[in-house]
Design a protein around this motif. Sequence first.
Motif, mmCIF file in Angstrom:
data_model
loop_
_atom_site.group_PDB
_atom_site.id
_atom_site.type_symbol
_atom_site.label_atom_id
_atom_site.label_comp_id
_atom_site.label_asym_id
_atom_site.label_seq_id
_atom_site.Cartn_x
_atom_site.Cartn_y
_atom_site.Cartn_z
ATOM 1 N N THR A 1 0.820 -1.215 0.000
ATOM 2 C CA THR A 1 0.000 0.000 0.000
ATOM 3 C C THR A 1 0.855 1.266 0.000
ATOM 4 O O THR A 1 0.320 2.355 -0.169
ATOM 5 N N LEU A 2 2.156 1.115 0.199
ATOM 6 C CA LEU A 2 3.066 2.265 0.192
ATOM 7 C C LEU A 2 3.288 2.699 -1.256
ATOM 8 O O LEU A 2 3.935 2.007 -2.024
ATOM 9 N N LYS A 3 2.738 3.857 -1.605
ATOM 10 C CA LYS A 3 2.792 4.318 -2.992
ATOM 11 C C LYS A 3 4.136 4.947 -3.345
ATOM 12 O O LYS A 3 4.602 4.817 -4.461
ATOM 13 N N ASP A 4 4.750 5.636 -2.377
ATOM 14 C CA ASP A 4 6.020 6.316 -2.630
ATOM 15 C C ASP A 4 7.071 5.803 -1.647
ATOM 16 O O ASP A 4 7.074 6.203 -0.490
ATOM 17 N N PRO A 5 7.940 4.906 -2.090
ATOM 18 C CA PRO A 5 8.944 4.313 -1.189
ATOM 19 C C PRO A 5 9.886 5.327 -0.534
ATOM 20 O O PRO A 5 10.479 5.033 0.486
ATOM 21 N N THR A 6 9.986 6.528 -1.090
ATOM 22 C CA THR A 6 10.843 7.537 -0.460
ATOM 23 C C THR A 6 10.202 8.076 0.826
ATOM 24 O O THR A 6 10.877 8.730 1.610
ATOM 25 N N LYS A 7 8.927 7.778 1.035
ATOM 26 C CA LYS A 7 8.225 8.248 2.239
ATOM 27 C C LYS A 7 8.061 7.134 3.270
ATOM 28 O O LYS A 7 7.197 7.203 4.132
ATOM 29 N N ILE A 8 8.912 6.133 3.194
ATOM 30 C CA ILE A 8 8.790 4.984 4.092
ATOM 31 C C ILE A 8 8.942 5.383 5.556
ATOM 32 O O ILE A 8 8.244 4.878 6.423
ATOM 33 N N LYS A 9 9.835 6.314 5.831
ATOM 34 C CA LYS A 9 10.067 6.741 7.209
ATOM 35 C C LYS A 9 8.803 7.373 7.799
ATOM 36 O O LYS A 9 8.386 7.038 8.902
ATOM 37 N N THR A 10 8.185 8.245 7.046
ATOM 38 C CA THR A 10 6.948 8.892 7.486
ATOM 39 C C THR A 10 5.839 7.862 7.656
ATOM 40 O O THR A 10 5.078 7.908 8.622
#
Length: 177
Positions: A55-64
Amino acid sequence: MDTLNTSSSPLNFEEMYERFHRLIYHIAYNVTKDVHLSEDAVQETFMKAYIKIDTLKDPTKIKTWLTAIAKCTAIDLIRQRSKRNEICIEEQEEWHPIEDHHSLEDEINARFIRSSIQEHITHLPLTQQEVMTLKVTEDLSDSEIATKLNLSPSTVKTRFHRARKQLYSIVQTKISA
């Protein structure tokens, strides 16, 4: 999906855990103020992340994404505990404090999160902004806020609860966008 493409390289689940488990623990501990609940929150956070990784659309926002899961999980654990009226026998045991060493990256992230929260507070109704600002930025108790704003403590609690709920919605909306 067992790997995530971040800006530097693909990140598998084990690497994600190694990279973020301390941050998740700190977040959980700040919410629960309990070592054991924090450890449980870390485990549950990564289990939920593993299950919902697609469901994570943008892997660069994994931390958030992980920090949002951690915060919600820690709050859920507190609610579960209070519903069961558990009395923690382990409170008498020696607890292991969180390391006092913070990397520069952690400090910068903490400042970013604080400024982000303050930015989102401005989207709340004025009555909720007052209470939230005094509670979060000035770290005042409900009774101190009640005295300062000439309100009853129950009104302060209600406004803070509503503000927190609305802030959560605002942040969730921004994360999913």
